[in-house]
Design a protein around this motif. Structure first.
Motif, short mmCIF file in Angstrom:
data_model
loop_
_atom_site.label_atom_id
_atom_site.label_comp_id
_atom_site.label_asym_id
_atom_site.label_seq_id
_atom_site.Cartn_x
_atom_site.Cartn_y
_atom_site.Cartn_z
N LEU A 295 1.66 -8.39 -5.27
CA LEU A 295 1.81 -7.03 -5.24
C LEU A 295 0.66 -5.83 -5.92
N TYR A 296 -0.55 -7.15 -6.98
CA TYR A 296 -1.83 -6.39 -7.52
C TYR A 296 -2.57 -6.59 -6.22
N PHE A 297 -2.07 -7.14 -5.01
CA PHE A 297 -3.46 -7.28 -4.03
C PHE A 297 -3.02 -6.68 -3.65
N SER A 298 -1.88 -6.14 -3.12
CA SER A 298 -0.98 -4.36 -2.51
C SER A 298 -1.37 -3.39 -3.44
N MET A 299 -1.81 -3.43 -4.24
CA MET A 299 -1.84 -1.99 -5.20
C MET A 299 -3.12 -1.69 -4.67
N ALA A 300 -4.31 -2.47 -5.09
CA ALA A 300 -5.29 -2.51 -4.97
C ALA A 300 -5.91 -2.54 -3.45
N TYR A 301 -5.34 -2.83 -2.79
CA TYR A 301 -5.23 -2.58 -1.39
C TYR A 301 -5.23 -0.80 -0.95
N LEU A 302 -3.84 -0.06 -0.96
CA LEU A 302 -3.95 0.91 -1.50
C LEU A 302 -4.78 1.39 -2.25
N LEU A 303 -5.20 1.23 -3.60
CA LEU A 303 -6.45 2.13 -4.38
C LEU A 303 -7.10 2.84 -3.22
N LEU A 304 -7.16 1.17 -3.20
CA LEU A 304 -8.63 1.87 -2.06
C LEU A 304 -8.88 2.30 -0.80
N GLY A 305 -7.51 2.11 -0.09
CA GLY A 305 -7.47 2.98 1.57
C GLY A 305 -7.10 4.07 0.88
N ALA A 306 -5.92 4.59 -0.07
CA ALA A 306 -6.11 5.52 0.17
C ALA A 306 -7.62 7.32 -0.85
N LEU A 307 -8.02 5.99 -1.20
CA LEU A 307 -9.57 6.41 -1.90
C LEU A 307 -10.52 6.57 -0.82
N PHE A 308 -10.48 5.71 0.04
CA PHE A 308 -11.41 5.91 1.90
C PHE A 308 -10.43 7.39 2.38
N LEU A 309 -9.19 7.25 2.54
CA LEU A 309 -8.75 8.41 2.96
C LEU A 309 -9.33 9.86 2.27
N THR A 310 -9.38 9.60 1.35
CA THR A 310 -9.69 10.96 0.93
C THR A 310 -11.07 10.83 1.12
N ILE A 311 -12.07 10.36 1.10
CA ILE A 311 -13.26 10.53 2.10
C ILE A 311 -13.30 11.01 3.21
N GLY A 312 -12.10 9.49 4.31
CA GLY A 312 -12.14 10.74 5.15
C GLY A 312 -12.09 12.37 5.63
N ALA A 313 -11.15 12.81 4.30
CA ALA A 313 -10.72 14.23 4.17
C ALA A 313 -11.94 15.04 4.15
N MET A 314 -13.08 14.45 3.15
CA MET A 314 -13.80 15.79 2.67
C MET A 314 -15.40 15.30 4.00
N ALA A 315 -15.07 14.12 4.57
CA ALA A 315 -16.05 14.14 5.86
C ALA A 315 -16.01 14.97 7.79
N SER A 316 -16.42 15.51 7.78
CA SER A 316 -16.73 15.48 9.16
C SER A 316 -16.70 15.32 10.40
N THR A 317 -17.64 14.13 10.50
CA THR A 317 -18.36 12.74 11.81
C THR A 317 -17.63 11.75 10.53
#
Length: 431
Positions: A295-317
């Motif tokens: 469960l905690y690995f899933s949460m750690a993965y989802l939190l970091l993955g959501a942060l990476f997706l947010t970075i993807g939202a702000m980046a243009s290339t």
């Protein structure tokens, strides 16, 4: 497909957010799982592990076969023999506290032997040299070695000068299976190992989310998805698809590791001199600890993955995505250090802060599961982490939709006219 089925699909309402997220998750999971890149991704980490294992084995063998550091004797022949005899008598009781002694040949043939000059010339393999006499021994060497061997040399000299050798009483021993101190030490080791494994897996596997998003941004697929269904569903679907792929990867690596262990268990135990059959148990028990670990690995993965997706939202290339992800990776490393540091400070304000901070919360709570038996706190921690996953996904999707729709022109507006149909992963023009 029959005409009746086609008519039923056409008559169905559009997909809900959860259904759209499931479609995206299924699409990404299948696409990644059956790609050649994923096969190489699975094989890639095995080579560093193999090389690291070989290097560790060779290094350990070289270390064990290295020449033993010795303390040289540069006294008279009689004093040297007496102190060597004393070391033989004391070694059974004091073990490693008694150094390996060897007479310095140069001192026996040179009446003007200078121990200090001899040591400064770095000749031989001596950690220190004992000169003088039994009544007034002098230890010559670097400060750490002098401090280490001064006491044992004095003890051996005292035994050598005694009229009768020192007599040690014979003691009785009673052993117990464990103690409070040993149990806590073992649990701390379990917590450290669990945190390290979870951190390495998270950092190794979370990058797939970023690479998948960067690829779809480059070929404009993500813009079509953004125009067709809610961006929340796209993000959530991608996160859970990559989480599923990660579990597949962990299962493959775990199976290979188990097979290797089954084949080479005796050799591994012999080399490491550790009884792996009696691993230190966590406070909540191994079954619950492994469940919470998933469960905690899933949460750690989802939190970091959501942060990476947010970075993807702000980046243009793609290059900008990779550049912006580096600070997040470094921040996650610092977060891991924070969670690891709080292991020895249960209940402190620092540990509470590590539990409250979303990115460090899974690591801190996994350590607490190893150290404390209380279970109810994990329910609250998991709920807190789920909330932050939702907030990060929502924030990232808003940023991404704003960037995509803002950058589009007529072509983008056309893409808004596409939509997913229920019970189908295909897109159709909206009426």
């Amino acid at each position: 497909m029959s005409a009746h089925d086609q008519a039923a699909i056409d008559a169905s309402p559009r997909l809900s957010k959860l259904e759209a997220a499931w479609v995206i998750a299924r699409r990404d999971f299948v696409a990644v799982l059956f790609s050649r890149a994923f096969l190489f991704f699975l094989i890639g980490p095995l080579f560093p592990v193999l090389v690291g294992g070989l290097a560790g084995s060779i290094g350990g063998q070289v270390s064990r076969q290295a020449v033993t550091i010795e303390v040289g004797l540069a006294m008279s022949a009689e004093d040297n023999a007496a102190i060597i005899g004393a070391s033989d008598r004391l070694r059974p009781q004091l073990g490693g506290a008694i150094p390996a002694l060897r007479e310095v040949t140069e001192a026996q043939v040179d009446p003007n032997f200078d121990a200090q000059a001899f040591m400064e010339e770095r000749r031989g393999n001596y950690a220190a040299i004992v000169t003088g006499s039994l009544a007034a021994p002098e230890v010559v060497g670097t400060e750490p070695h002098v401090n280490r061997w001064k006491g044992p040399v004095e003890l051996m000299a005292a035994d050598a000068m005694a009229a009768s050798p020192l007599a040690f009483p014979s003691s009785r021993t009673t052993t117990v299976a464990s103690s409070a101190a040993s149990e806590r030490t073992n649990r701390i080791r379990t917590a450290q190992a669990a945190q390290m494994v979870m951190f390495l897996l998270t950092m190794l596997l979370a990058g797939m989310v970023l690479s998948n998003l960067a690829e779809e941004k480059g070929n404009k697929v993500i813009e079509i998805l953004a125009a067709a269904i809610p961006m929340d569903s796209v993000f959530m679907g991608k996160l859970f698809a990559m989480l599923g792929v990660s579990f597949v990867g962990i299962a493959v690596w775990g199976t290979l590791g188990w097979g290797f262990w089954a084949i080479a268990e005796d050799a591994i135990v012999t080399v490491t001199q550790t009884n792996f059959r009696e691993l230190p148990g966590p406070a909540v028990g191994w079954g619950m600890f492994l469940f919470l670990g998933v469960l905690y690995f899933s949460m750690a993965y989802l939190l970091l993955g959501a942060l990476f997706l947010t970075i993807g939202a702000m980046a243009s290339t793609v290059r900008e995505v990779q550049t912006m992800s580096m600070p997040v990776t470094m921040m996650q490393l610092m977060v891991f250090f924070l969670a690891a540091y709080t292991i020895t400070q249960p209940g402190s304000a620092l540990e509470m802060g590590a539990i409250a901070f979303p990115l460090s919360s899974p690591f801190a709570m996994l350590a607490r599961a190893a150290l404390e038996e209380t279970l109810w706190i994990h329910i609250g921690a998991l709920a807190w982490q789920v909330l932050w996953v939702g907030l990060l996904v929502k924030g990232g999707s808003l940023l991404f939709r704003k960037k995509v729709m803002k950058s589009g022109s007529a072509g983008t507006k056309k893409k808004r006219g596409w939509s997913f149909r229920r019970n189908s992963s295909e897109m159709e023009p909206a009426e």
